[in-house]
Design an enzyme around this catalytic site. Structure first.
Site, mmCIF file in Angstrom:
data_model
loop_
_atom_site.group_PDB
_atom_site.id
_atom_site.type_symbol
_atom_site.label_atom_id
_atom_site.label_comp_id
_atom_site.label_asym_id
_atom_site.label_seq_id
_atom_site.Cartn_x
_atom_site.Cartn_y
_atom_site.Cartn_z
ATOM 1 N N GLY A 274 0.824 -1.167 -0.123
ATOM 2 C CA GLY A 274 -0.129 0.015 -0.029
ATOM 3 C C GLY A 274 0.921 1.233 0.110
ATOM 4 O O GLY A 274 0.216 2.226 0.260
ATOM 5 N N ASP A 296 4.634 -3.444 3.004
ATOM 6 C CA ASP A 296 5.202 -2.828 2.146
ATOM 7 C C ASP A 296 6.720 -3.179 2.341
ATOM 8 O O ASP A 296 7.292 -3.714 3.306
ATOM 9 C CB ASP A 296 5.013 -1.513 1.821
ATOM 10 C CG ASP A 296 4.934 -1.337 0.171
ATOM 11 O OD1 ASP A 296 6.159 -1.393 -0.397
ATOM 12 O OD2 ASP A 296 4.162 -0.892 -0.302
ATOM 13 N N ARG A 331 -4.455 -2.806 -3.927
ATOM 14 C CA ARG A 331 -4.683 -1.501 -4.809
ATOM 15 C C ARG A 331 -3.355 -1.225 -5.699
ATOM 16 O O ARG A 331 -2.483 -1.167 -5.345
ATOM 17 C CB ARG A 331 -5.017 -0.328 -4.002
ATOM 18 C CG ARG A 331 -5.408 0.955 -4.847
ATOM 19 C CD ARG A 331 -5.448 1.962 -3.983
ATOM 20 N NE ARG A 331 -5.569 3.300 -4.914
ATOM 21 C CZ ARG A 331 -4.688 4.090 -5.480
ATOM 22 N NH1 ARG A 331 -3.249 3.593 -5.166
ATOM 23 N NH2 ARG A 331 -4.773 5.000 -6.143
ATOM 24 N N HIS A 335 -0.859 -5.570 -10.813
ATOM 25 C CA HIS A 335 -0.508 -5.454 -12.273
ATOM 26 C C HIS A 335 1.106 -5.003 -12.039
ATOM 27 O O HIS A 335 1.466 -4.664 -13.355
ATOM 28 C CB HIS A 335 -1.423 -4.093 -12.618
ATOM 29 C CG HIS A 335 -0.838 -2.808 -12.036
ATOM 30 N ND1 HIS A 335 -1.236 -1.523 -12.249
ATOM 31 C CD2 HIS A 335 -0.118 -2.398 -10.626
ATOM 32 C CE1 HIS A 335 -0.405 -0.543 -11.832
ATOM 33 N NE2 HIS A 335 -0.033 -1.140 -10.657
#
Length: 456
Positions: A274, A296, A331, A335
């Site tokens: 995040g 993270d 979020r 990708h």
């Protein structure tokens, strides 16, 4: 005759869409924001862009105008111009690096000459004028008179919100407190741009080396490279740039899909990858009864502590282990990775999940540029999966009106080997990782979607 008929249809789409926008703005008693005026995020006229009728009209106008241009243009000229489009991102990077927007903001609507813009630097003013003229030709900045430039609605979004003198004297903190758009543009045009020019070399590279690694002559992946000590400028810029991705979306976007309010008291949300936690902070402020855990890299976690300390200090003490997560929030994370790499992450989350855990993925779902056979799709029975497409003769995906999806996709590839996925692509990613896709929420006023999966 068919081409003329198509042009008429496209022109009619533009006319009808302009009529729709005019009706909404007139009924609200507001003018459409002017291209020649600086962007004002507090302008009620800007907020009207989120009105469903307006946002649909905007997509139709952009798609139809681009298709008309492509239909009537000299095709050889267009393809050659496209091959030189990299100059636009390079010029944006120059403008942001030199704080041109801030200098022009201080100068006011009458603008200033290129000589005044570079007065406190050793940059060639004639070159700056050429750079700004190219951007102004694409409606970024205005050339108000020969050699005199001013901001407009588009260029002013790069404003970092500080005086040019402060930015010039303190480069390290130049993005702190900004909207994040300038950081996002610099990140994209700088590292993304330099990597992107190696795409063709990478495609034919037998070892599959990514464009980023070719450009920067490193064997480290992007995130490992980013957190090296010598990248003390790039690392915080990247963090603020990720905040900038949120600034391009409606402020309440996180609440336009999965219903966080249904989670019981003291349930834990794990924000995986995040960054500084600007999205989960939004959830925590609205639902303080929920616990937030950040996951993270070490540098990002340190930055997040300062960010939360400044914005919601009373919540920091509520950090908890992740053995009882109600939601794993990802979020703009999946990708970043190829399918094989993303599946490793998803399997780890599946192993840590309770039977009641929900996986909430916030990403863009890429539509095809052709008509889809919805009946043949494996995802047709997923709640909320259907998404309308543009009417003929527009491309089903609205063409250049949604081009940022496909630009983002290639950005993910050149930097990380990542991918923006179709809905079927998410299905193929989740199923072998132990997750079942059960809901999709296409967020109104945004290209972002919430995908909800459960353990299987």
């Amino acid at each position: 005759m068919q081409s003329i008929s198509t042009l008429r249809r496209l022109a009619s789409i533009i006319t009808d869409s302009v009529d729709s926008m005019e009706r909404v703005y007139a009924s609200s008693g507001m003018p459409l924001p002017s291209l020649d005026e600086p962007f004002n995020q507090h302008d009620p006229g800007e907020a009207l862009r989120q009105d469903p009728e307006v946002s649909n009209a905007v997509k139709n106008i952009m798609a139809a105008a681009a298709q008309i241009s492509a239909t009537v243009c000299d095709p050889m000229r267009l393809v050659v111009d496209t091959s030189r489009a990299f100059h636009l991102s390079s010029c944006l990077l120059v403008a942001s690096n030199l704080d041109v927007v801030e200098i022009l903001r201080e100068a006011g609507p009458k603008g200033v000459t290129a000589e005044d813009i570079v007065a406190h630097s050793h940059v060639n003013p004639n070159l700056i004028a050429r750079i700004l003229r190219l951007l102004a030709t694409h409606h970024i900045f205005r050339e108000v008179s020969p050699g005199v430039f001013a901001n407009n609605r588009i260029s002013s979004t790069l404003d970092k919100g500080k005086s040019s003198s402060v930015l010039n004297s303190n480069r390290a903190d130049r993005f702190i407190g900004s909207s994040g758009i300038a950081a996002l543009v610099e990140q994209s045009a700088d590292i993304g741009g330099k990597s992107g020019v190696y795409l063709a070399d990478s495609v034919v590279n037998p070892d599959g080396v990514l464009p980023f690694n070719l450009a920067y002559r490193t064997e480290e992946d992007f995130f490992a490279w980013l957190h090296q000590a010598e990248n003390s400028y790039n690392t915080p810029r990247f963090g603020v740039a990720m905040q900038g991705t949120a600034a391009t979306e409606p402020s309440d976007l996180i609440f336009r899909g999965f219903d966080w309010g249904l989670l019981p008291q003291n349930e834990t949300i794990v924000d995986v990858g995040g960054g500084i936690g600007h999205v989960s902070l939004t959830i925590a402020k609205k639902y303080p009864h929920l616990r937030i855990v950040m996951q993270d890299l070490a540098r990002s976690i340190e930055l997040s502590k300062g960010y939360w300390g400044d914005n919601f200090p009373e919540h920091i003490s509520k950090q908890m282990p992740i053995k009882d997560a109600a939601v794993f929030l990802l979020r703009y994370v999946l990708h970043n990775w190829s399918d094989n790499q993303a599946q490793v992450m998803l399997r780890h989350l599946r192993a840590a999940a309770l039977p009641t855990t929900r996986l909430v993925i916030l990403e863009k779902i890429v539509p095809f540029a052709s008509v889809e056979d919805s009946e043949a799709s494996r995802t047709k029975d997923i709640a909320g999966a259907f998404r309308p497409s543009a009417k003929y003769p527009l491309l089903p995906n609205w063409g250049p009106a949604t081009a940022d999806l496909y630009l983002y996709d290639l950005t993910m590839h050149v930097l990380l080997g990542g991918v923006e996925r179709t809905l079927e692509g998410f299905w193929d990613l989740l199923e072998p990782s132990g997750w079942k896709l059960v809901e999709v929420h296409h967020c109104a006023g945004s290209q972002l979607s919430h995908l909800v999966a459960i353990p299987v």
